[in-house]
Design an enzyme around this catalytic site. Structure first.
Site, PDB file in Angstrom:
ATOM      1  N   LYS A  71      -3.985  -2.144   5.241  1.00 34.10           N
ATOM      2  CA  LYS A  71      -2.894  -2.964   4.708  1.00 34.10           C
ATOM      3  C   LYS A  71      -1.523  -2.412   5.111  1.00 34.10           C
ATOM      4  O   LYS A  71      -0.647  -3.174   5.552  1.00 34.10           O
ATOM      5  CB  LYS A  71      -3.014  -3.046   3.183  1.00 34.10           C
ATOM      6  CG  LYS A  71      -1.918  -3.840   2.489  1.00 34.10           C
ATOM      7  CD  LYS A  71      -2.350  -4.283   1.108  1.00 34.10           C
ATOM      8  CE  LYS A  71      -2.850  -3.147   0.262  1.00 34.10           C
ATOM      9  NZ  LYS A  71      -1.828  -2.125  -0.036  1.00 34.10           N
ATOM     10  N   THR A  73      -0.890  -0.450   7.623  1.00 34.51           N
ATOM     11  CA  THR A  73      -0.805  -0.571   9.076  1.00 34.51           C
ATOM     12  C   THR A  73      -0.385  -1.983   9.477  1.00 34.51           C
ATOM     13  O   THR A  73       0.472  -2.170  10.352  1.00 34.51           O
ATOM     14  CB  THR A  73      -2.168  -0.219   9.711  1.00 34.51           C
ATOM     15  OG1 THR A  73      -2.565   1.083   9.270  1.00 34.51           O
ATOM     16  CG2 THR A  73      -2.087  -0.234  11.231  1.00 34.51           C
ATOM     17  N   LYS A 105      -7.990   9.619   0.512  1.00 38.51           N
ATOM     18  CA  LYS A 105      -7.467   8.808   1.592  1.00 38.51           C
ATOM     19  C   LYS A 105      -7.002   9.580   2.811  1.00 38.51           C
ATOM     20  O   LYS A 105      -7.078   9.094   3.927  1.00 38.51           O
ATOM     21  CB  LYS A 105      -6.280   7.964   1.084  1.00 38.51           C
ATOM     22  CG  LYS A 105      -6.678   6.824   0.172  1.00 38.51           C
ATOM     23  CD  LYS A 105      -5.463   6.079  -0.333  1.00 38.51           C
ATOM     24  CE  LYS A 105      -4.758   5.357   0.779  1.00 38.51           C
ATOM     25  NZ  LYS A 105      -3.630   4.540   0.259  1.00 38.51           N
ATOM     26  N   ALA A 273      -1.048   1.048  -7.880  1.00 35.14           N
ATOM     27  CA  ALA A 273      -1.233  -0.336  -8.303  1.00 35.14           C
ATOM     28  C   ALA A 273      -2.436  -0.511  -9.216  1.00 35.14           C
ATOM     29  O   ALA A 273      -2.575  -1.543  -9.868  1.00 35.14           O
ATOM     30  CB  ALA A 273      -1.387  -1.246  -7.091  1.00 35.14           C
ATOM     31  N   PHE A 301      -3.238  -1.920  -3.200  1.00 34.81           N
ATOM     32  CA  PHE A 301      -4.607  -2.423  -3.317  1.00 34.81           C
ATOM     33  C   PHE A 301      -4.661  -3.930  -3.046  1.00 34.81           C
ATOM     34  O   PHE A 301      -4.019  -4.404  -2.121  1.00 34.81           O
ATOM     35  CB  PHE A 301      -5.221  -2.027  -4.651  1.00 34.81           C
ATOM     36  CG  PHE A 301      -5.329  -0.533  -4.821  1.00 34.81           C
ATOM     37  CD1 PHE A 301      -6.004   0.238  -3.875  1.00 34.81           C
ATOM     38  CD2 PHE A 301      -4.729   0.124  -5.881  1.00 34.81           C
ATOM     39  CE1 PHE A 301      -6.093   1.620  -3.994  1.00 34.81           C
ATOM     40  CE2 PHE A 301      -4.815   1.508  -6.015  1.00 34.81           C
ATOM     41  CZ  PHE A 301      -5.499   2.254  -5.067  1.00 34.81           C
ATOM     42  N   PHE A 381     -11.354  -4.679  14.451  1.00 35.94           N
ATOM     43  CA  PHE A 381     -11.926  -3.413  14.899  1.00 35.94           C
ATOM     44  C   PHE A 381     -12.741  -3.693  16.166  1.00 35.94           C
ATOM     45  O   PHE A 381     -13.245  -4.811  16.362  1.00 35.94           O
ATOM     46  CB  PHE A 381     -12.805  -2.790  13.817  1.00 35.94           C
ATOM     47  CG  PHE A 381     -12.025  -2.125  12.716  1.00 35.94           C
ATOM     48  CD1 PHE A 381     -11.948  -0.747  12.621  1.00 35.94           C
ATOM     49  CD2 PHE A 381     -11.339  -2.883  11.781  1.00 35.94           C
ATOM     50  CE1 PHE A 381     -11.215  -0.133  11.609  1.00 35.94           C
ATOM     51  CE2 PHE A 381     -10.604  -2.279  10.764  1.00 35.94           C
ATOM     52  CZ  PHE A 381     -10.539  -0.894  10.683  1.00 35.94           C
ATOM     53  N   TRP A 409      -3.188  -1.665  15.101  1.00 35.46           N
ATOM     54  CA  TRP A 409      -3.462  -0.233  15.246  1.00 35.46           C
ATOM     55  C   TRP A 409      -3.344   0.165  16.713  1.00 35.46           C
ATOM     56  O   TRP A 409      -2.694   1.152  17.052  1.00 35.46           O
ATOM     57  CB  TRP A 409      -4.852   0.109  14.725  1.00 35.46           C
ATOM     58  CG  TRP A 409      -5.098   1.594  14.625  1.00 35.46           C
ATOM     59  CD1 TRP A 409      -4.935   2.385  13.528  1.00 35.46           C
ATOM     60  CD2 TRP A 409      -5.523   2.476  15.690  1.00 35.46           C
ATOM     61  NE1 TRP A 409      -5.236   3.699  13.826  1.00 35.46           N
ATOM     62  CE2 TRP A 409      -5.587   3.786  15.143  1.00 35.46           C
ATOM     63  CE3 TRP A 409      -5.839   2.296  17.030  1.00 35.46           C
ATOM     64  CZ2 TRP A 409      -5.975   4.891  15.895  1.00 35.46           C
ATOM     65  CZ3 TRP A 409      -6.218   3.413  17.790  1.00 35.46           C
ATOM     66  CH2 TRP A 409      -6.286   4.691  17.221  1.00 35.46           C
TER      67      TRP A 409
END
Length: 556
Positions: A71, A73, A105, A273, A301, A381, A409
Site C-alpha cells: 500500500k 509503495t 514488518k 490504524a 491497513f 508480482f 516496485w
C-alpha cells in the site's frame, strides 16, 4: 535483484532545499535536519491562507496478509506517476514505528523504486517526533503519580487511573505491571501497564491538531483518571498540558523528505490504524493541499480500519475529504484469503483466487458506501498469471469499480501512469457524494453497531460487562456525541485474526471502551486486540545489522 534498502542506498538524494523549492516552500520556513530532511515551520501555513486546495487521493487496501500488499509503495508510486503525467503532486505518509520495524514488518517507507528517502533514517529515529510524543505522554504519567504522592488534592481514585505509560517498541511483558513498590518514598502501589507509543492519545492529538494552540487545548482535555465520586480528572487539572506542549513544539512542524524520484513527501505522525485512527497529521496534509494540485495519502491497513476512520473521524475534524479512493490488492494476497498456502503463492491457483475475491468485493463496497469514486490498484508480482489478473479485473468491473495494473516496485512512477490516468479521469468525471457512515448524534452503541455491520459484515455486536458500563458512564458524562475509533485486528474483517476472506455469520465482541477526550473520539477495543504488541518468534531485529562501513543492512 536488489533489496529495498540496497536500492535506497544507491539512490542519489537531492539537497532538501531543492525539494522545498520544488514544493514551493521558501528557504526561510525550512528547518534543515541534515542535508536530506527538514521540518517546515507552521508559520508557513499562514502565508498559504486563501489558496485553493488541491485534490485529495486516499489509498487503502484489502485485508493485510503475510504476503504483503504494498500500500505504501503504491501510494508513493502513484504520486510519482502523477508527476510524470505533468501534475504537481505531493505524498503524505505516516512515520514508521520502531515496534513493527524490529518486530514483524521491517521497514515501512515503501519499496523498490517507489520509496521515500532517506529510508534508514525514516524507519529509525528520523526527526525524533515519536520520541517527543512518548516523552510528553510519560511526563503526564509521572505527574499523575506525583500528584497522588504529594497529597492527592484532586481526590483521584488510584484504582481508576486510566492513563498508562508508553514506549515505541513491541514488549508484551510490559502490558500489565505494578508501580510504586518499595515503600512510601517510592509512590503509591497500583496496577497499570504500557501501550505502544503510536497508540497513545497524545499521538492521536498530535495528528489531529492544526496549530500549537489547538494542540495545547486538546492535551488539556485528556481524561487521565476519575475521582472517588466518579468525576473525570483531566491533564489540565494536573497542570501538565503546558509542559507537554513544550515537548511537542518542534515536533508539530511537518517533516519534508523526498521520494526516490525527487518528488516532495511529507512524513509526519504515526498512529496505528488497528488501535488509533491511522493517518498522518492534519498539518502536513493541509499544507500539501495548498502547495499542490494532487495530494496522495494513505490510511493504515484496510478499508475497515484506516479508511473508515479517515472518513468518519479525520475528515470531520480536518475539514477535507478524499476526492478519490485507491484500493490496493494483489493476486497473492487474495489467494491467501482463498485458502492457498503461503509457500504455494508462486503457482497459479484459480480456485483459491476465486474464493479470495470476496475480500476485495467487501472493500470496494465499503468505500462506495461513503460516496467517493473508487479504483482498484492491482499491485503486480512477477509470478501473477494472465488468467489470475483477468479474474481480479473482472471482479472489480462487476462491482462497478475501475481497476489498474500497478508495477510501481520495479518501475517507479512509470509503473503507475495508467493508475494516475484512471485517478485523474475519475476525479474529473465521476460524482463525489462524500458522507460519513453515521451521524454523531447517534448513541455510541448505534455507531459501533453501524461500523460492525456495514463495514465488517457482522451480524451483531456483543459487549462485555466492563464495556457496557463504560459506555453508559461516557454518555452520562456528555461524551456520547463523539465519533468511534474501533480497535480491531487488521488481519480479518472480523475481530478474529484467524478468519480470512469475507467472514459471514459472526458477531463482534467489544471487550473494553476507552475515552480519548483530547483526540475527540471513543475507542472500542474488540476481541483479543492488544494496545501493546508483542514480538514474533523470529523478530525482524534478528536480521538488522550494521556493516563494517557503517551501513545499515537487513532493514527490509
Amino acid at each position: 535483484m536488489f533489496s529495498d534498502i540496497e536500492i535506497a542506498q544507491q539512490a542519489k538524494l537531492r539537497p532538501i532545499q531543492e525539494i522545498a523549492d520544488k514544493a514551493g516552500i521558501p528557504e526561510e520556513y525550512v528547518i534543515p535536519y541534515g542535508r536530506d530532511k527538514a521540518k517546515i515551520s507552521l508559520d508557513f501555513v499562514k502565508t498559504l491562507e486563501g489558496r485553493p486546495n488541491g485534490k485529495l487521493i486516499l489509498v487503502t487496501a484489502t485485508t493485510p496478509t503475510a504476503a504483503g500488499e504494498g500500500k505504501t509503495t503504491v501510494t508513493i508510486g502513484l504520486t510519482q506517476g502523477l508527476v510524470k503525467s505533468g501534475k504537481k503532486a505531493i505524498t503524505c505518509l505516516r512515520e514508521p514505528s520502531l515496534g513493527p520495524c524490529f518486530g514483524v514488518k521491517g521497514g515501512a517507507a515503501g519499496g523498490g523504486y517507489s520509496q521515500v528517502l532517506p529510508m534508514e533514517s525514516i524507519n529509525l529515529h528520523f526527526t525524533g517526533d515519536i520520541h517527543a510524543v512518548g516523552t510528553a505522554h510519560n511526563l503526564l504519567s509521572a505527574m499523575i503519580d506525583n500528584h497522588i504522592q504529594q497529597g492527592n488534592i484532586l481526590n483521584i481514585d488510584p484504582r481508576r487511573i486510566v492513563w498508562r505509560r508508553v514506549m515505541d517498541m513491541n514488549d508484551r511483558a510490559l502490558r500489565n505491571i505494578v508501580v510504586g513498590l518499595g515503600g512510601t518514598a517510592h509512590g503509591v502501589p497500583r496496577e497499570t501497564g504500557f501501550d505502544i507509543t503510536v497508540a497513545s492519545e497524545v499521538m492521536a492529538i498530535f495528528c489531529l491538531a492544526d496549530s500549537l494552540e489547538n494542540l495545547k487545548a486538546r492535551l488539556g482535555r485528556i481524561v487521565v483518571a476519575y475521582t472517588y465520586d466518579g468525576k473525570p480528572v483531566t491533564a489540565r487539572d494536573i497542570k501538565a498540558e503546558g509542559a507537554m506542549t513544550a515537548l511537542l513544539r518542534d515536533a508539530i512542524n511537518p517533516n519534508l523528505v523526498q521520494t526516490i524520484e525527487g518528488v516532495p513527501a511529507f512524513v509526519h505522525g504515526g498512529p496505528f490504524a488497528n488501535i488509533a485512527h491511522g493517518t498522518n497529521t492534519v498539518t502536513a496534509t493541509r499544507m500539501a493541499l495548498k502547495l499542490s494540485d494532487y495530494v496522495v495519502t494513505e490510511a493504515g491497513f484496510a478499508s475497515d480500519l484506516g479508511a473508515e476512520k479517515f472518513m468518519d473521524i479525520v475528515s470531520r475534524y480536518a475539514g477535507f475529504h478524499p476526492d478519490a479512493v485507491v484500493i490496493v490488492t494483489t493476486v497473492r494476497a487474495l489467494k491467501l484469503h482463498g485458502g492457498a498456502a503461503k509457500d504455494q503463492l508462486k503457482s497459479e491457483n484459480i480456485e483459491a483466487l476465486k474464493k479470495g475475491i470476496p475480500n476485495l468485493e467487501a472493500h470496494i463496497q465499503n468505500m462506495k458506501q461513503f460516496g467517493v469514486p473508487v479504483v482498484v490498484a492491482l499491485n503486480r508480482f512477477v509470478d501473477d498469471t494472465d488468467a489470475e489478473l483477468k479474474l481480479v479485473r473482472d471482479a472489480a468491473h462487476n462491482l462497478g469499480a475501475r481497476i489498474s495494473l500497478a508495477e510501481v516496485w520495479a518501475k517507479g512512477g512509470e509503473g503507475a501512469l495508467d493508475l494516475a490516468d484512471q485517478v485523474l479521469d475519475m476525479i474529473e468525471n465521476e460524482k463525489n457524494d462524500y458522507q460519513p457512515l453515521y451521524e454523531l448524534k447517534m448513541p455510541l452503541r448505534n455507531k459501533i453497531h453501524t461500523i460492525a455491520t456495514k463495514v465488517y459484515g457482522a451480524d451483531d455486536v456483543v459487549y462485555e460487562d466492563k464495556a457496557s458500563k463504560m459506555l453508559r458512564e461516557l454518555e452520562d458524562l456528555g461524551y456520547g456525541n463523539l465519533p468511534v475509533c474501533m480497535a480491531k485486528t487488521q488481519m480479518s474483517l472480523s475481530d478474529d485474526a484467524s478468519v480470512k476472506g469475507r467472514p459471514k455469520d459472526f458477531k463482534v465482541t467489544v471487550r473494553e471502551v476507552r475515552l480519548s477526550a483530547g483526540a475527540g473520539f471513543i475507542v472500542a477495543i474488540c476481541g483479543a486486540m492488544m494496545t501493546m504488541p508483542g514480538l514474533p518468534k523470529v523478530p525482524a531485529a534478528e536480521k538488522i545489522d550494521v556493516d563494517s562501513e557503517g551501513r545499515i543492512v537487513g532493514l527490509f
